[in-house]
Design a protein around this motif. Sequence first.
Motif, PDB file in Angstrom:
ATOM      1  N   PHE A 162      22.170  27.005  -6.695  1.00 26.10           N
ATOM      2  CA  PHE A 162      23.124  26.823  -7.802  1.00 26.10           C
ATOM      3  C   PHE A 162      23.257  25.372  -8.271  1.00 26.10           C
ATOM      4  N   PHE A 163      23.037  24.410  -7.351  1.00 29.47           N
ATOM      5  CA  PHE A 163      23.288  23.012  -7.725  1.00 29.47           C
ATOM      6  C   PHE A 163      22.125  22.074  -7.406  1.00 29.47           C
ATOM      7  N   ASN A 164      21.007  22.627  -6.913  1.00 28.15           N
ATOM      8  CA  ASN A 164      19.831  21.822  -6.562  1.00 28.15           C
ATOM      9  C   ASN A 164      20.202  20.656  -5.651  1.00 28.15           C
ATOM     10  N   THR A 165      20.993  20.936  -4.640  1.00 24.85           N
ATOM     11  CA  THR A 165      21.380  19.919  -3.671  1.00 24.85           C
ATOM     12  C   THR A 165      21.428  20.573  -2.303  1.00 24.85           C
ATOM     13  N   THR A 166      21.937  19.857  -1.310  1.00 25.37           N
ATOM     14  CA  THR A 166      22.059  20.399   0.041  1.00 25.37           C
ATOM     15  C   THR A 166      23.526  20.596   0.376  1.00 25.37           C
ATOM     16  N   ALA A 167      23.799  21.353   1.427  1.00 22.59           N
ATOM     17  CA  ALA A 167      25.177  21.574   1.860  1.00 22.59           C
ATOM     18  C   ALA A 167      25.838  20.270   2.283  1.00 22.59           C
ATOM     19  N   LYS A 168      25.049  19.306   2.717  1.00 25.94           N
ATOM     20  CA  LYS A 168      25.583  18.007   3.146  1.00 25.94           C
ATOM     21  C   LYS A 168      26.037  17.175   1.963  1.00 25.94           C
ATOM     22  N   LYS A 169      25.451  17.413   0.791  1.00 25.95           N
ATOM     23  CA  LYS A 169      25.740  16.578  -0.378  1.00 25.95           C
ATOM     24  C   LYS A 169      26.575  17.282  -1.447  1.00 25.95           C
ATOM     25  N   LEU A 170      27.140  18.421  -1.114  1.00 27.34           N
ATOM     26  CA  LEU A 170      27.972  19.128  -2.088  1.00 27.34           C
ATOM     27  C   LEU A 170      29.226  18.327  -2.420  1.00 27.34           C
ATOM     28  N   LYS A 171      29.564  18.286  -3.699  1.00 25.96           N
ATOM     29  CA  LYS A 171      30.801  17.646  -4.129  1.00 25.96           C
ATOM     30  C   LYS A 171      31.963  18.630  -3.952  1.00 25.96           C
ATOM     31  N   PRO A 172      33.218  18.132  -3.894  1.00 24.64           N
ATOM     32  CA  PRO A 172      34.363  19.037  -3.681  1.00 24.64           C
ATOM     33  C   PRO A 172      34.427  20.169  -4.699  1.00 24.64           C
ATOM     34  N   GLU A 173      34.182  19.857  -5.993  1.00 21.63           N
ATOM     35  CA  GLU A 173      34.267  20.904  -7.008  1.00 21.63           C
ATOM     36  C   GLU A 173      33.137  21.922  -6.865  1.00 21.63           C
ATOM     37  N   GLN A 174      31.962  21.474  -6.369  1.00 27.68           N
ATOM     38  CA  GLN A 174      30.854  22.410  -6.127  1.00 27.68           C
ATOM     39  C   GLN A 174      31.142  23.285  -4.911  1.00 27.68           C
TER      40      GLN A 174
END
Length: 736
Positions: A162-174
Amino acid sequence: MGFFGDMPSRRELQDKRNDTASEVYSADSVLLGRYFLYDRTNIAYRDIDTTVIEALVATEDARFYRHHGVDSRSLARVVIKSILLQKESSGGGSTLTQQLIKNLYPRRDYWILDMPINKAREMVLARRLESVYTKPEILELYLNTVSFGGTIFGVERAAKYFFNTTAKKLKPEQAAVLVGMLKATTSYNPKNHPERAKTRRNVVLSQMAKYGYLTPEEADSLKKLALVTKKEKVDKKKEEQNLAPYFREQLRVELAEWCSNQYKRNGDAYNLYTDGLKIYTTLDSKLQREAERAVAKRMASLQKQFNAHWQGREPWGNDKSVLQNAMRRSPHYRRMKAAGASEEEIEKAFQKRVPMTLYGWNGSFRRTMSPMDSLAYYEKFLNTGMVSMEPETGYVRAWVGGINHNLFKYDHVTSKRQVGSTFKPILYAAALEKGVQPCKYIENKLTTYEQFENWSPQNADNKYGGRYSMEGALSNSVNTVSAQLILNVGVPYTVRLARDLGIHSDLPPVPSLALGTADISLLEMVGAYTAFANEGRISEPVYVTKIVDRNGKALRESEPQRRREVLSPDNAAIMLHMMQAVVNEGSGSGLRSTFGLSLDIAGKTGTTQNQTDGWFIGITPGLVTGVWVGGESPLVRFRSLSMGQGSRTALPIWGEFTSRLVRLGYYSKKVPFAPLSERLENRLNCAPYLEDEPTFFDKVRDVLPFNFPTKEERQEKKKDRKERRAERRAERKRNN
């Protein structure tokens, strides 16, 4: 007491881990692909951003850290809503631990007592789980298990999707978006329903503020942000996992069967999709990539020629069975049939024009056409199979089963087609083993064999006359000579040698076998050719070297099998030499003229009746590689031999692949073919073709194990003797 049926013990719960995909690796340690039931990437608790944990606890189980699996405050609500009112979707106050149990052990059907028994069962197991796992371990297990819709499981995979990132780098809103999806993964999917997902995200942010994980000001600021998803980028490693799809599917079928007969300590059989096995194969990712590129380049060019060749016409003419059979093989037909649709209803649906995306060699494109028209479009595609094997070990280094695995599932490495003249080296080897001398001249004459139902084998070029040695007949693929050889050697003996060479397919015990009328797989044929490169020893195909479990314990290890001698070393060397003549002077000469290949090559082309199948199997130092080209239907073919023969369809793919390996430096350290001994050279010291009638010497040489000189050689020697006598007379005259 067994009232709730079988329930896992604390020990079993302690051993419980998330279903882990099995991974397939190439010989050079490239991850080729994974086998899984759910698209999941397991990660450790430390690799999950704290805002994900906070959002989850605040929204799903605010008292998570204060209970032991069952929240007593919510128990009354559970009784009233879920048990008495039978409202399964009411929430019921289930804790995160209970939700985890529900994910790990799906609910059972207990008829009228379904809800109370399942709830009670989950509470018992939740308490057990809490006694063997810490709170962080439960959260880790939960976030690796939970579904985010479709085949997406686990927070790491969801973050990527969904956000092309990792669980470690998720932002609060994501993080709030993903946690919000857990209530209803379809309704709150941010890609499909962004407004609903945003509303739900803001609810989660409010819960985080309510329980002190965010300040009210931080929550309000985050609520104002737009909801932005990002398309998942396919990195280089992901692209590598698209390598060898046909090979991976063949492996999947075999491994699933193998796993069902392999047992763990607890007595359960291994599961390919959940037990996290690591499968190490013989495939070389570099060779595989070059094989797929060679196929793509040459098949695109060949398809263009084929389309121009048939422009305005259908290859199958008025034969409607081709499309009818294609329709019945299609998933759309099977779905409609399973739903109870009649043949008339299905036919009508297949004639209805709809927008669709079609595959082409220049990329996908949109068209409006009926499903039946799309079947006709795809039925006109030529397909191919290609496999490359190390003759010394039997290790399969490249495997291309077709042009597009998404559209054409049939694997042409293992499928069986008529092999044409690629069978002739097996026949010629049988003749040598039977004692036929390589310089025995055989007449090129058109003959009708009445005892075999008036069988009359014809040459592809319709040219007859003269006599061929075995080398000349093989390099020019003379059918009349092959027919005489198999009648001389015997069909049973030829079949027996083919079996010894590893061909297990049905071989019809008839003389036409000499011309390759048998249906044999490409993998079998390439395996048989290894004997010519191994001094008569055959290597069985090997493509898995090791399988280990998730703890690194080896479950299976494969070594190169001991090679069996099925041909004498002399006859294998002679065959390799004669097959070099095919490339240097015969039907495979395009490898020299078109591709400029100068390395040692032996091989044989093959073309079946009406140009239905095109073949080339070639041997180079260190590799035996075979290529087949043809249509899914035998009616999909070129009309002319000049365009449809194996040297025009299959050989260019082989040449492209080998040229790429030369540029890759693959052959730089390979040892060339061993030269023939003087003794074997003498056995092959004869002209490949003679036009005149046989002389006494020719007839004698046919029955003796050594060779008399040919007429041309005798004339040359006579001329030399005359010249030497003249020189001696001149010398004596000068001396006098």
